[in-house]
Design a protein around this motif. Structure first.
Motif, PDB file in Angstrom:
ATOM      1  N   VAL A  93      -4.874   5.947   5.256  1.00  0.00           N
ATOM      2  CA  VAL A  93      -4.004   4.918   5.836  1.00  0.00           C
ATOM      3  C   VAL A  93      -3.820   3.772   4.852  1.00  0.00           C
ATOM      4  CG1 VAL A  93      -3.920   3.132   7.630  1.00  0.00           C
ATOM      5  CG2 VAL A  93      -4.504   5.500   8.236  1.00  0.00           C
ATOM      6  N   ARG A  94      -4.892   3.345   4.248  1.00  0.00           N
ATOM      7  CA  ARG A  94      -4.807   2.218   3.313  1.00  0.00           C
ATOM      8  C   ARG A  94      -3.914   2.550   2.107  1.00  0.00           C
ATOM      9  NH1 ARG A  94      -7.489  -2.453   2.999  1.00  0.00           N
ATOM     10  NH2 ARG A  94      -7.346  -3.566   1.017  1.00  0.00           N
ATOM     11  N   ASP A  95      -3.993   3.794   1.633  1.00  0.00           N
ATOM     12  CA  ASP A  95      -3.146   4.191   0.502  1.00  0.00           C
ATOM     13  C   ASP A  95      -1.667   4.118   0.867  1.00  0.00           C
ATOM     14  OD1 ASP A  95      -5.242   4.607  -1.227  1.00  0.00           O
ATOM     15  OD2 ASP A  95      -5.430   6.743  -0.751  1.00  0.00           O
ATOM     16  N   VAL A  96      -1.328   4.492   2.094  1.00  0.00           N
ATOM     17  CA  VAL A  96       0.065   4.406   2.538  1.00  0.00           C
ATOM     18  C   VAL A  96       0.530   2.959   2.546  1.00  0.00           C
ATOM     19  CG1 VAL A  96       1.654   4.801   4.468  1.00  0.00           C
ATOM     20  CG2 VAL A  96      -0.061   6.535   3.889  1.00  0.00           C
ATOM     21  N   VAL A  97      -0.298   2.080   3.067  1.00  0.00           N
ATOM     22  CA  VAL A  97       0.075   0.666   3.156  1.00  0.00           C
ATOM     23  C   VAL A  97       0.173   0.045   1.765  1.00  0.00           C
ATOM     24  CG1 VAL A  97      -0.573  -1.585   4.117  1.00  0.00           C
ATOM     25  CG2 VAL A  97      -0.937   0.504   5.455  1.00  0.00           C
ATOM     26  N   GLN A 116      -4.301  -7.195  -2.620  1.00  0.00           N
ATOM     27  CA  GLN A 116      -5.367  -6.897  -1.660  1.00  0.00           C
ATOM     28  C   GLN A 116      -5.174  -7.680  -0.370  1.00  0.00           C
ATOM     29  OE1 GLN A 116      -7.810  -4.760  -2.424  1.00  0.00           O
ATOM     30  NE2 GLN A 116      -9.489  -5.123  -0.995  1.00  0.00           N
ATOM     31  N   GLU A 117      -4.873  -8.968  -0.501  1.00  0.00           N
ATOM     32  CA  GLU A 117      -4.678  -9.822   0.671  1.00  0.00           C
ATOM     33  C   GLU A 117      -3.480  -9.366   1.489  1.00  0.00           C
ATOM     34  OE1 GLU A 117      -4.307 -13.674  -1.019  1.00  0.00           O
ATOM     35  OE2 GLU A 117      -6.422 -13.785  -1.629  1.00  0.00           O
ATOM     36  N   ALA A 118      -2.406  -8.953   0.824  1.00  0.00           N
ATOM     37  CA  ALA A 118      -1.211  -8.502   1.535  1.00  0.00           C
ATOM     38  C   ALA A 118      -1.495  -7.240   2.339  1.00  0.00           C
ATOM     39  CB  ALA A 118      -0.070  -8.258   0.543  1.00  0.00           C
ATOM     40  N   VAL A 119      -2.238  -6.302   1.751  1.00  0.00           N
ATOM     41  CA  VAL A 119      -2.570  -5.057   2.443  1.00  0.00           C
ATOM     42  C   VAL A 119      -3.523  -5.330   3.609  1.00  0.00           C
ATOM     43  CG1 VAL A 119      -3.752  -2.834   2.212  1.00  0.00           C
ATOM     44  CG2 VAL A 119      -2.136  -3.607   0.452  1.00  0.00           C
TER      45      VAL A 119
END
Length: 259
Positions: A93-97, A116-119
């Protein structure tokens, strides 16, 4: 950012799908697009976002014709959430975002604290932080839709286009997602099929029928029983909700439901 469309026309072969549509969206406003299936909502959204080129007319974002703006520059300011998307790649999920940060990074730049903060913020806004390390393939349809919205938010856009973002979501998450969009400090244009959600969360509504814009204004002026009967071919009663103060559409059932 402001979004202005002037006399947009688009079609395929001999079929006209968007007919001479003009509109203006103020900075920070949430505009809803409603209309029956096949009315041109999705096509109009893609024209406004620069994903389709109009046969005639133009789109301006913050006073600039987007046809003359480099695509990467447009992508830094404009995000698009489509109805559904799929991938066979086994990613988290994190990779998609994280893909939402692509327009802000060069091929040689490293991953920055701002990325990092944006994700992190995007995952938090759609309530997917607890699933960020889970495989995309294991998600439900509703969870995938929330991840797509998170990817768009990670892009840090000034204008957000959403094509029926509440598809596949249960009622709780429908309201949660639209509340999130409504509270963002950006311009949003969202296509919706649920008239009550459009009334609750949109500053203004435009109504499309057969590709043409036939009504525009505040929800309480647009959502009339006469318009619903004419455009959607169903009978309905419209009242003002005592709970949230917005129009509420009650569809009639039985022999007199269709008109």
């Amino acid at each position: 950012m402001t979004v202005i469309a002037r006399k947009l026309c688009w079609g395929v072969k001999r079929k006209t799908i968007v007919r001479d549509v003009s509109l203006a969206v103020r900075a920070g406003e949430t505009l809803g697009l409603i209309g029956p299936n096949g009315s041109g909502k999705s096509s109009l959204l893609r024209l406004l976002a620069g994903l389709k080129q109009p046969l005639s007319g133009q789109v301006e974002i913050q006073g600039r014709d987007i046809a003359n703006v480099p695509r990467r520059e447009v992508a830094r300011n404009v995000a698009f959430v489509q109805q559904s998307a799929a991938t066979d790649t086994n990613v988290s999920v994190r990779d998609v975002v994280r893909l939402g940060r692509t327009p802000h990074r060069s091929a040689l730049s490293g991953w920055r604290a701002s990325d990092q903060e944006a994700v992190d913020g995007a995952l938090r806004q759609v309530g997917m932080t607890h699933l960020q390390h889970q495989s995309w393939q294991t998600l439900s349809g509703g969870e995938r839709q929330r991840v797509h919205i998170a990817r768009a938010l990670a892009q840090s856009p000034q204008v957000l286009f959403l094509d029926e973002p509440t598809n596949h979501l249960d009622i709780h998450h429908q309201i949660e997602i639209l509340q999130t969009v409504r509270q963002l400090n950006l311009t949003s244009i969202v296509a919706l099929h649920d008239l009550n959600l459009a009334a609750m969360f949109c500053d203004r509504i435009i109504v499309l029928k057969d590709g043409a814009l036939i009504a525009s204004g505040a929800p309480e002026t647009v959502l009339t029983e006469e318009l619903i009967a004419s455009v959607f071919r169903v009978a309905a009663a419209v009242s003002i909700s005592p709970h949230h103060g917005h129009p509420q559409v009650h569809f009639r059932t039985g022999d007199n439901a269709a008109v």
